[in-house]
Design an enzyme around this catalytic site. Structure first.
Site, PDB file in Angstrom:
ATOM      1  N   ASP A  13       0.806  -1.217   0.000  1.00 43.65           N
ATOM      2  CA  ASP A  13       0.000   0.000   0.000  1.00 43.65           C
ATOM      3  C   ASP A  13       0.839   1.268   0.000  1.00 43.65           C
ATOM      4  OD1 ASP A  13      -2.347  -1.416  -0.119  1.00 43.65           O
ATOM      5  OD2 ASP A  13      -2.655  -1.431   2.045  1.00 43.65           O
ATOM      6  N   ARG A  93       1.163   3.231  16.205  1.00 44.61           N
ATOM      7  CA  ARG A  93       0.727   4.305  15.302  1.00 44.61           C
ATOM      8  C   ARG A  93       1.016   5.704  15.828  1.00 44.61           C
ATOM      9  NH1 ARG A  93       1.367   0.990  11.399  1.00 44.61           N
ATOM     10  NH2 ARG A  93      -0.452  -0.135  10.641  1.00 44.61           N
ATOM     11  N   ASP A 122      -6.520   2.394  11.947  1.00 47.90           N
ATOM     12  CA  ASP A 122      -5.206   3.039  11.849  1.00 47.90           C
ATOM     13  C   ASP A 122      -5.284   4.467  11.318  1.00 47.90           C
ATOM     14  OD1 ASP A 122      -3.742   0.985  12.970  1.00 47.90           O
ATOM     15  OD2 ASP A 122      -3.551  -0.087  11.077  1.00 47.90           O
ATOM     16  N   SER A 173      -2.769  -9.402   4.832  1.00 46.79           N
ATOM     17  CA  SER A 173      -2.244  -8.087   5.205  1.00 46.79           C
ATOM     18  C   SER A 173      -1.666  -8.230   6.606  1.00 46.79           C
ATOM     19  CB  SER A 173      -3.372  -7.055   5.186  1.00 46.79           C
ATOM     20  OG  SER A 173      -2.954  -5.907   5.880  1.00 46.79           O
TER      21      SER A 173
HETATM   22  N1  ARG Z   1      -6.960  -4.792  14.189  1.00 51.53           N
HETATM   23  C1  ARG Z   1      -5.730  -4.330  14.708  1.00 51.53           C
HETATM   24  C2  ARG Z   1      -5.846  -2.892  15.146  1.00 51.53           C
HETATM   25  O1  ARG Z   1      -6.753  -2.225  14.746  1.00 51.53           O
HETATM   26  C3  ARG Z   1      -4.570  -4.560  13.773  1.00 51.53           C
HETATM   27  C4  ARG Z   1      -4.523  -3.683  12.585  1.00 51.53           C
HETATM   28  C5  ARG Z   1      -3.411  -4.041  11.672  1.00 51.53           C
HETATM   29  N2  ARG Z   1      -3.215  -3.018  10.728  1.00 51.53           N
HETATM   30  C6  ARG Z   1      -2.872  -3.219   9.460  1.00 51.53           C
HETATM   31  N3  ARG Z   1      -2.753  -2.163   8.702  1.00 51.53           N
HETATM   32  N4  ARG Z   1      -2.655  -4.410   8.933  1.00 51.53           N
HETATM   33  O2  ARG Z   1      -5.054  -2.431  15.910  1.00 51.53           O
END
Ligand code: ARG
Length: 403
Positions: A13, A93, A122, A173
């Protein structure tokens, strides 16, 4: 020309994002990779950003900062979102976004960008952090704006000669840092099916785990793990060793449905051996060193803290205020806990502390007991007073009603 600092991972991405931003905005792109403990070839990733069209490409090692400012606190609050997810992506993040804002200031950039879609948590975590630290920065969110499916993004990349780490056959992912690894997409999106074994990378299955148990002793100072089997080491090192030990013993697999902030339920796989071990050890150390009332009160704040982190509200007054409370409680959380890892289990089996509130003379049923049992009847008489009065009144009322 205006500059844009892109949070760059080297994955599909954000590689596509470099091209896409260049095609759709009149900006120079500076790619920023922040190392929070994902073991990958950062030099290769740095070069790839330049090849794809960034004017500059930076790598910042933030592992120690991630441990000191985020993971040490997460351990203090026994951080688990919905009791199971150690929230490692959610913790990383704000650090990524904060680093981006610092770089943006350094380069006098007008824009910041991230590769998150419009369906996830995110995007919220990045953008709330930008807003808290510098609300004047403008946000570009390519993956949210372009509206491509995963397959289309892969095609877009292939058409433009952007190397992609996934092909259409293995479309997971994945997000990884010191504290865990997450897997989404592909077959995992069907919660009625057991995950394919190839989704797991850090942890062995119970069938393939070591036959014999592994014992490991973790030493805490003020709630922070500082030693492993008596050897003092930096947090990132300690965590990476526990990830290996846990993984060999099939410890740390999590398969759950989770409530996203944007309202969607999603099926998530996590591997978090070190987090599983350290939280088990930390909780155990607290059971020896915290007084009952603090121990019973703290989980209310832990629950709220987990939500705050998950919801992207790291840089907020409430998070800081809860941290101040937690830091006060952690002053006493010092000592060693032995954890036994075996075939997917992770059990505290022994503990000791100079600040222990456990007193043998009070607890023992053997010789040397100093607890004064003759004081108990008076204690129970007063303790039970409200229960006795309420029950008496209930009985009297019932009698009156039946008469
Ligand atoms: N569901 C988890 C969260 O919201 C993991 C997210 C993983 N992010 C990703 N871009 N693959 O914290």
């Amino acid at each position: 020309m205006s500059k844009c600092i892109l949070a760059y991972s080297g994955g599909l991405d954000t590689s596509v994002a470099i091209q896409w931003i260049a095609e759709n905005y009149d900006v120079e792109i500076i790619a920023l990779a922040v190392d929070v403990g994902e073991e990958k070839n950062y030099e290769g990733i740095r070069q790839k950003a330049i090849d794809v069209g960034a004017v500059e490409s930076l790598v910042v090692d933030a592992k120690q900062e991630f441990f000191d400012d985020f993971l040490a606190r997460a351990i203090g609050v026994n951080l688990m979102y919905e009791h199971r997810y150690p929230a490692f992506t959610a913790l990383a993040r704000p650090l990524l976004a904060k680093t981006q804002v610092e770089v943006a200031h350094h380069y006098d950039a007008e824009f910041v960008a991230h590769g998150c879609t419009g369906k996830g948590n995110d995007q919220v975590r990045f953008e709330v952090t930008y807003a808290a630290l510098d609300a004047s920065l403008k946000v570009i969110a390519p993956a949210r704006e372009w509206g491509m499916t995963r397959e289309e993004a892969i095609e877009y990349a292939q058409e433009r000669g952007i190397p992609v780490p996934v092909d259409k056959e293995s479309p997971y992912s994945v997000d990884t840092n010191l504290w865990g690894r997450s897997v989404e997409c592909g077959l995992i999106e069907d919660p009625s099916r057991e995950p394919p074994e190839d989704a797991w990378e850090w942890t062995k299955s119970i069938a393939d785990a070591l036959e014999d148990p592994t014992c490991v002793e973790i030493g805490f100072e003020q709630g922070v793990p500082v030693t492993l089997d008596g050897d003092r080491m930096a947090g990132p090192e300690l965590i990476s060793r526990l990830n290996t030990l846990g993984g060999e013993n099939a410890v740390g697999r999590i398969d759950m449905l989770e409530n996203r902030l944007v309202g969607i339920k999603s099926r998530e796989l996590y591997e978090a051996p070190a987090a599983t071990i350290l939280l088990a050890a930390h909780r155990d150390m607290e059971s020896m060193t915290l007084d009952r009332e603090t121990m019973h009160f703290k989980p209310y704040l832990e629950l709220r803290y987990a939500e705050l982190v998950y919801y992207g509200l790291w840089y907020t007054p409430l998070r800081e205020a809860i941290d101040a409370f937690i830091a006060e409680t952690q002053k006493r959380v010092c000592g060693q806990v032995t954890i036994k890892l075996h075939k997917g289990t992770c059990q505290p089996v022994a503990r000791q502390s100079d600040r222990s509130l456990y007193q043998y003379e009070l607890a023992t049923y053997a010789e040397g007991d100093v607890f004064d049992q003759s004081a108990s009847p008076g204690f129970i008489h007063i303790w039970g007073l409200p229960a006795r009065v309420a029950a008496e009144v209930d009985r009297a009322t019932k009698k009156e009603q039946t008469n």
